[in-house]
Design an enzyme around this catalytic site. Structure first.
Site, PDB file in Angstrom:
ATOM      1  N   ASN A   1       0.789  -1.167  -0.110  1.00 54.33           N
ATOM      2  CA  ASN A   1       0.061   0.096   0.134  1.00 54.33           C
ATOM      3  C   ASN A   1       0.944   1.407  -0.201  1.00 54.33           C
ATOM      4  O   ASN A   1       1.335   1.729   1.032  1.00 54.33           O
ATOM      5  CB  ASN A   1      -0.782   0.051   1.213  1.00 54.33           C
ATOM      6  CG  ASN A   1      -1.762   0.919   1.099  1.00 54.33           C
ATOM      7  OD1 ASN A   1      -1.896   2.017   0.756  1.00 54.33           O
ATOM      8  ND2 ASN A   1      -3.243   0.745   2.102  1.00 54.33           N
TER       9      ASN A   1
ATOM     10  N   ARG B   1      -2.204  -1.634  -3.788  1.00 53.19           N
ATOM     11  CA  ARG B   1      -3.266  -0.487  -4.109  1.00 53.19           C
ATOM     12  C   ARG B   1      -2.631   0.543  -4.955  1.00 53.19           C
ATOM     13  O   ARG B   1      -1.576   1.161  -4.903  1.00 53.19           O
ATOM     14  CB  ARG B   1      -3.206   0.123  -2.684  1.00 53.19           C
ATOM     15  CG  ARG B   1      -4.232   1.371  -2.717  1.00 53.19           C
ATOM     16  CD  ARG B   1      -4.258   2.281  -1.408  1.00 53.19           C
ATOM     17  NE  ARG B   1      -4.895   3.618  -1.527  1.00 53.19           N
ATOM     18  CZ  ARG B   1      -4.298   4.463  -1.223  1.00 53.19           C
ATOM     19  NH1 ARG B   1      -3.225   4.764  -0.698  1.00 53.19           N
ATOM     20  NH2 ARG B   1      -4.932   5.645  -1.251  1.00 53.19           N
TER      21      ARG B   1
ATOM     22  N   HIS C   1      -9.893   6.692  -2.829  1.00 52.71           N
ATOM     23  CA  HIS C   1     -10.251   5.905  -1.482  1.00 52.71           C
ATOM     24  C   HIS C   1     -11.458   4.798  -1.549  1.00 52.71           C
ATOM     25  O   HIS C   1     -12.045   4.562  -0.810  1.00 52.71           O
ATOM     26  CB  HIS C   1     -10.754   6.872  -0.400  1.00 52.71           C
ATOM     27  CG  HIS C   1      -9.566   7.976   0.026  1.00 52.71           C
ATOM     28  ND1 HIS C   1     -10.076   9.000   0.483  1.00 52.71           N
ATOM     29  CD2 HIS C   1      -8.250   7.736   0.121  1.00 52.71           C
ATOM     30  CE1 HIS C   1      -8.829   9.683   1.025  1.00 52.71           C
ATOM     31  NE2 HIS C   1      -7.873   8.886   0.833  1.00 52.71           N
TER      32      HIS C   1
ATOM     33  N   ARG D   1      -3.302  19.219   1.845  1.00 51.58           N
ATOM     34  CA  ARG D   1      -3.985  19.447   0.716  1.00 51.58           C
ATOM     35  C   ARG D   1      -5.203  20.494   0.847  1.00 51.58           C
ATOM     36  O   ARG D   1      -5.927  20.398   1.844  1.00 51.58           O
ATOM     37  CB  ARG D   1      -4.508  18.162  -0.081  1.00 51.58           C
ATOM     38  CG  ARG D   1      -3.453  17.457  -0.764  1.00 51.58           C
ATOM     39  CD  ARG D   1      -3.957  16.244  -1.361  1.00 51.58           C
ATOM     40  NE  ARG D   1      -3.449  15.034  -0.588  1.00 51.58           N
ATOM     41  CZ  ARG D   1      -4.152  13.696  -0.513  1.00 51.58           C
ATOM     42  NH1 ARG D   1      -4.850  13.530  -1.493  1.00 51.58           N
ATOM     43  NH2 ARG D   1      -3.680  12.739   0.252  1.00 51.58           N
TER      44      ARG D   1
ATOM     45  N   GLU E   1      -8.302  -1.827   4.228  1.00 57.42           N
ATOM     46  CA  GLU E   1      -7.687  -1.718   2.674  1.00 57.42           C
ATOM     47  C   GLU E   1      -6.918  -2.972   2.503  1.00 57.42           C
ATOM     48  O   GLU E   1      -7.080  -3.516   1.272  1.00 57.42           O
ATOM     49  CB  GLU E   1      -7.151  -0.396   2.427  1.00 57.42           C
ATOM     50  CG  GLU E   1      -7.891   0.831   2.425  1.00 57.42           C
ATOM     51  CD  GLU E   1      -7.207   2.135   2.098  1.00 57.42           C
ATOM     52  OE1 GLU E   1      -7.626   2.858   1.339  1.00 57.42           O
ATOM     53  OE2 GLU E   1      -6.098   2.314   2.916  1.00 57.42           O
TER      54      GLU E   1
END
Length: 411
Positions: free
Chosen positions: A7, A98, A186, A247, A390
């Site tokens: 990931n 991922r 996501h 961000r 995840e």
């Protein structure tokens, strides 16, 4: 079947090793091994942490060398030293990755080929903080493990069900035809949490209207109906939407034109401002970590207070937008680092939703709940805190593809 999961992030590389027996279990097993590389801001050092299911731990800092060398060292802890869990890397059956951006061509998990690698590379300019890191991980595995099957699972895939009204920007249509559209991100986390929410509540996912709030260093919301994403806050890139750690989230595009014309900003400077110097960090001047911003706020730091206020305002506004897309709400889900751990954020987000009949149990909320409903018994909306998995979601998809490939080879 042993499955290694990578990931990749802009400043970290998380990895874990699962040992899965058929049939693939529903619940996530504990990984045999978990490793993480955190790169310092100047990229000159790598902080490596490893832990195993047996409790063995390792923490080291490596200076210099390349990321691939550092990653090779991380892999060596699988077979050497006190964190050894396997005798040889060759026992790993498949590697799952991922990948943040898959564009319009890659919506489902796929075996990684040269064509897939080239597509990931082409999309690096749309996810510059993530796709290059994923590509580096794929190439590092090729060097370390040879021709082992590798599977790419795309964060954008879950949002491929967005209706055109949500996906197409109000810009010249030929730009939409050129691929400039809302992709959403996501997705692996949003999809996992939606399914987990239905499981926790003992209801059919297709009967629920959910808003999933993935709140970490990156933040996004998804409106999920009939098990499908119908709206989301991130857009063409992971920069759109909510205020994040560093961000900006959504800003007036006229600001960018103004900075270009009046201050002669270059594209590189704009990228740095919006991706690395904005959000909680840019407003507070303290940190991109919400915990540190809260600590500064509680000490009377006014800019930290402002950062908190903006974060909460934009989160509430985003939830309101998702609510309108769903025309109602059955379940509100909080997940990822902030969503799972910040009782204050959950309370602040829910405070403005009382008009829906949503009520949280303040005692439950303070108990750091995981995979728990924190709404009161008489709340008209269920409120869940779910630990996003995840890596396990990627592992299940990779295992499924690996099994299919094995069956085809046996025919």
């Amino acid at each position: 079947m042993k499955i290694l999961i990578l990931n990749a992030g802009s400043s970290s590389q998380k990895s874990c090793l699962y040992d899965i027996t058929a049939p693939i279990p529903t619940l996530a097993p504990q990984p045999l091994w978990e490793g993480k590389i955190n790169w310092t801001q100047d990229q000159n050092q790598a902080e490596i942490t490893v832990k195993t299911a047996t409790g063995a731990k390792l923490q080291e800092t490596i200076a210099g060398d390349s990321r691939q060398v550092q990653f090779a060292y991380l892999l060596s802890t699988l077979t050497e030293g006190k964190t050894k869990v396997i005798d040889d890397l060759s026992v790993i059956n498949v590697v799952g990755h991922r990948v943040v951006h898959g564009g319009q061509d890659y919506r489902d998990a796929v075996i990684i080929t040269e064509d897939v690698k080239q597509a990931i590379a082409r999309l690096c300019n749309l996810a510059p903080a993530h796709n290059p890191a994923a590509l580096a991980g794929i190439e590092a595995i090729e060097k370390s493990l040879g021709n082992i099957p590798q599977v790419a699972v795309f964060d954008t895939g879950f949002h491929s069900t967005l209706p055109d009204a949500a996906a197409i920007y109000p810009i010249p249509y030929q730009l939409a035809e050129a691929g400039i559209r809302r992709y959403g991100f996501h997705g692996i986390s949003h999809q996992y949490c939606a399914s987990k929410a239905a499981e926790i509540l003992g209801q059919n996912l297709s009967s629920l209207r959910l808003i999933t709030c993935h709140l970490g260093n990156g933040c996004s919301l998804a409106a999920i109906k009939n098990g499908c994403s119908i709206d989301t806050t991130m857009g063409f890139t992971p920069l759109d939407g909510l205020m994040m750690g560093s961000r900006s989230g959504a800003v007036d595009p006229g600001i960018l034109i103004y900075l270009l014309q009046q201050y002669n900003y270059s594209s590189e400077e704009l990228d740095k401002v919006l991706n690395k110097a904005s959000g909680l960090l840019g407003i507070s001047g303290v940190s991109s970590d919400l915990r540190e911003v809260i600590a500064a706020k509680e000490q009377g730091n006014q800019r930290a207070q402002l950062a908190w206020d903006i974060y909460v305002h934009r989160l509430r506004a985003g939830i309101g937008a998702m609510l309108a897309s769903l025309a109602g709400l059955d379940v509100l889900v909080f997940t990822a680092g902030v969503g799972e751990k910040s009782a204050a954020i959950r309370e602040a987000a829910c405070e403005s939703l009382g008009f829906l009949g949503l009520k949280i149990d303040f005692e439950k909320n303070q108990q750091q709940p995981i995979d728990v409903d924190i709404a009161t018994s008489n709340s008209t909306v269920r409120v869940l805190v779910i630990e996003t998995q995840e890596d396990w979601a990627i592992a299940k998809l990779a295992a499924g593809i690996a099994q299919q490939c094995y069956k085809l080879l046996q025919q």
